[in-house]
Design an enzyme around this catalytic site. Structure first.
Site, mmCIF file in Angstrom:
data_model
loop_
_atom_site.group_PDB
_atom_site.id
_atom_site.type_symbol
_atom_site.label_atom_id
_atom_site.label_comp_id
_atom_site.label_asym_id
_atom_site.label_seq_id
_atom_site.Cartn_x
_atom_site.Cartn_y
_atom_site.Cartn_z
ATOM 1 N N GLY A 11 0.822 -1.219 0.000
ATOM 2 C CA GLY A 11 0.000 0.000 0.000
ATOM 3 C C GLY A 11 0.850 1.259 0.000
ATOM 4 O O GLY A 11 0.456 2.289 -0.542
ATOM 5 N N ASN A 12 2.045 1.148 0.593
ATOM 6 C CA ASN A 12 2.922 2.318 0.643
ATOM 7 C C ASN A 12 3.451 2.693 -0.737
ATOM 8 O O ASN A 12 3.891 3.823 -0.948
ATOM 9 C CB ASN A 12 4.091 2.064 1.599
ATOM 10 C CG ASN A 12 3.605 2.021 3.041
ATOM 11 O OD1 ASN A 12 2.811 2.849 3.450
ATOM 12 N ND2 ASN A 12 4.061 1.031 3.791
ATOM 13 N N LYS A 127 -2.822 -1.654 16.358
ATOM 14 C CA LYS A 127 -2.532 -0.919 15.123
ATOM 15 C C LYS A 127 -3.071 0.503 15.195
ATOM 16 O O LYS A 127 -4.280 0.721 15.207
ATOM 17 C CB LYS A 127 -3.151 -1.664 13.938
ATOM 18 C CG LYS A 127 -2.905 -0.974 12.621
ATOM 19 C CD LYS A 127 -2.759 -1.901 11.463
ATOM 20 C CE LYS A 127 -2.486 -1.152 10.165
ATOM 21 N NZ LYS A 127 -1.218 -0.438 10.138
ATOM 22 N N LYS A 213 -2.145 -7.216 5.531
ATOM 23 C CA LYS A 213 -2.368 -7.634 4.138
ATOM 24 C C LYS A 213 -1.436 -8.782 3.712
ATOM 25 O O LYS A 213 -1.808 -9.605 2.868
ATOM 26 C CB LYS A 213 -2.227 -6.447 3.174
ATOM 27 C CG LYS A 213 -0.800 -6.009 2.846
ATOM 28 C CD LYS A 213 -0.400 -6.355 1.446
ATOM 29 C CE LYS A 213 0.968 -5.944 1.009
ATOM 30 N NZ LYS A 213 2.028 -5.574 1.880
ATOM 31 N N LYS A 275 5.722 -10.007 6.357
ATOM 32 C CA LYS A 275 5.995 -10.572 5.024
ATOM 33 C C LYS A 275 6.692 -11.924 5.162
ATOM 34 O O LYS A 275 6.347 -12.894 4.491
ATOM 35 C CB LYS A 275 6.875 -9.623 4.193
ATOM 36 C CG LYS A 275 6.203 -8.312 3.875
ATOM 37 C CD LYS A 275 7.086 -7.446 2.998
ATOM 38 C CE LYS A 275 6.671 -5.994 3.096
ATOM 39 N NZ LYS A 275 5.243 -5.726 2.941
HETATM 40 P P1 ADP Z 1 4.529 -2.565 2.161
HETATM 41 O O1 ADP Z 1 3.710 -1.331 1.960
HETATM 42 O O2 ADP Z 1 5.101 -3.106 0.877
HETATM 43 O O3 ADP Z 1 3.863 -3.618 3.009
HETATM 44 P P2 ADP Z 1 6.279 -1.982 4.427
HETATM 45 O O4 ADP Z 1 6.762 -0.579 4.624
HETATM 46 O O5 ADP Z 1 5.219 -2.500 5.315
HETATM 47 O O6 ADP Z 1 5.872 -2.072 2.880
HETATM 48 O O7 ADP Z 1 7.517 -3.016 4.498
HETATM 49 C C1 ADP Z 1 8.686 -2.804 3.725
HETATM 50 C C2 ADP Z 1 9.751 -2.111 4.585
HETATM 51 O O8 ADP Z 1 10.273 -3.021 5.546
HETATM 52 C C3 ADP Z 1 10.981 -1.660 3.839
HETATM 53 O O9 ADP Z 1 10.802 -0.398 3.265
HETATM 54 C C4 ADP Z 1 12.066 -1.657 4.938
HETATM 55 O O10 ADP Z 1 12.348 -0.352 5.359
HETATM 56 C C5 ADP Z 1 11.444 -2.408 6.098
HETATM 57 N N1 ADP Z 1 12.273 -3.459 6.715
HETATM 58 C C6 ADP Z 1 12.259 -3.733 8.050
HETATM 59 N N2 ADP Z 1 13.095 -4.729 8.360
HETATM 60 C C7 ADP Z 1 13.681 -5.115 7.184
HETATM 61 C C8 ADP Z 1 14.644 -6.116 6.849
HETATM 62 N N3 ADP Z 1 15.173 -6.928 7.776
HETATM 63 N N4 ADP Z 1 15.002 -6.240 5.553
HETATM 64 C C9 ADP Z 1 14.474 -5.425 4.604
HETATM 65 N N5 ADP Z 1 13.554 -4.450 4.861
HETATM 66 C C10 ADP Z 1 13.156 -4.296 6.139
HETATM 67 MG MG MG Z 2 3.319 -3.339 5.026
#
Ligand code: ADP
Ligand code: MG
Length: 317
Positions: A11-12, A127, A213, A275
């Site tokens: 979503g970001n 949240k 999600k 994720k």
């Molecule tokens: P999305 O909107 O795709 O769900 P998020 O912002 O929730 O994106 O998750 C992606 C982010 O996770 C990346 O931008 C990164 O800054 C962060 N992140 C946290 N821990 C890690 C890690 N161990 N490896 C890579 N990214 C990480």
């Molecule tokens: Mg996310």
């Protein structure tokens, strides 16, 4: 390679305004249309954090200005965001597919996801959503509407809602039918509209909650019998020791290794951790199933195993 892919878009990465979203969706649609043109069946899901926040906020502000305008419950806001984001995706995907000579039907399903009312998340809302309030105002709203508030990182008081586990997808059969008929389906947007089933009547009621999600995407991938769960985000890999001098990207991890890295705290809660947890859940749910976490730009290479972090079953070659 004819595979069924469930693709989760962050979503970001969808932008903050309708114009930004239309442009972001066009870029994502091009990468997804490439995968369809290459012979893959695609079910698409997406986040909605920024979008659902804006919708919720708009009703809060309107209600504050004119009490005749109602505030909008969270499940309703999620359903609105599914329609609005889905509509943009339908247009952009149809255009991108037509441009590649790969036109197919594209449809968004407003998707309800069943949660368990006994989920401990309902007792520990975590949240943060919506507006920031001064403490006294937050306490007044909390008492008037029975809502939970927390102090959010020095920025003020914010409403918190539970983030329960997805248990089942109500529209799974409809989604499978559309996929079998050759449609590109957009489903489970924003983790789905959280609902509970009344055990006596069987009817469904919306719950004030937000489902992660990535976790909903893993359930969706299991329920449509996908070969790959493809989580597209803004980083090229999951990393160990992220943002430290020792940081290294992970090209591949087995389910057991991934569990160990989670326990060691390598992945931040609320961003990378869900994720990897979703990836573990899907990769351990059946033979031949793999997850890949990759940058949106690398979607094509990620599906063929040449980019992103693969999460594979233990013992996979
Ligand atoms: P999305 O909107 O795709 O769900 P998020 O912002 O929730 O994106 O998750 C992606 C982010 O996770 C990346 O931008 C990164 O800054 C962060 N992140 C946290 N821990 C890690 C890690 N161990 N490896 C890579 N990214 C990480
Ligand atoms: Mg996310």
């Amino acid at each position: 390679m004819n595979r069924t892919l469930v693709i989760a878009l962050g979503g970001n990465a969808l932008g903050q305004t309708p114009e930004a979203q239309r442009a972001a969706v066009r870029a994502a649609a091009a990468r997804i249309a490439d995968l369809v043109q290459a012979g893959n069946r695609v079910v698409l899901t997406h986040g909605n954090g920024p979008q659902v926040g804006i919708i919720h906020l708009a009703f809060d502000l309107a209600d504050a200005a004119d009490p005749q305008i109602p505030t909008m419950p969270f499940p309703e806001c999620t359903a609105m965001s599914q329609g609005y984001i889905g509509w943009h995706l339908q247009g952009a995907l149809s255009d991108a597919l037509r441009a590649r000579g790969a036109a197919c039907a594209v449809a968004t399903v407003v998707t309800q996801v069943v949660v368990d009312p006994a989920d401990p998340a309902f007792r520990h809302p975590s949240k943060p959503v919506g507006l920031f309030y001064p403490e006294a105002e937050a306490m007044r709203i909390a008492a008037a509407h029975g809502q939970a508030f927390i102090e959010d990182a020095g920025r003020g008081w914010r409403r918190v809602v539970p983030s329960p586990e997805p248990v089942d997808i109500v529209e799974a059969e409809s989604i499978r039918t559309l996929v079998a008929a050759g449609s590109l389906v957009v489903a489970c947007g924003g983790g789905g509209v959280p609902v509970c089933r009344n055990p006596e009547t069987g009817s469904l009621a919306g719950m004030d909650a937000v489902i992660d999600k990535d976790k909903a995407a893993a359930r969706l991938a299991m329920l449509v019998g996908a070969d790959r769960l493809v989580i597209l985000t803004t980083v090229p890999f999951a990393a160990l020791d992220y943002r430290t001098p020792a940081q290294r990207w992970i090209p591949r991890m087995t389910v057991s290794e991934a569990r160990r890295f989670c326990a060691e705290g390598h992945f931040a809660e609320g961003s990378m951790l869900p994720k990897v947890q979703a990836g573990i859940a899907f990769a351990s749910s059946g033979a031949g199933r793999e997850t890949v976490i990759a940058h949106l730009e690398d979607a094509g290479k990620a599906v063929s195993g040449a980019a992103g972090t693969r999460i594979v079953p233990d013992g996979a070659t």
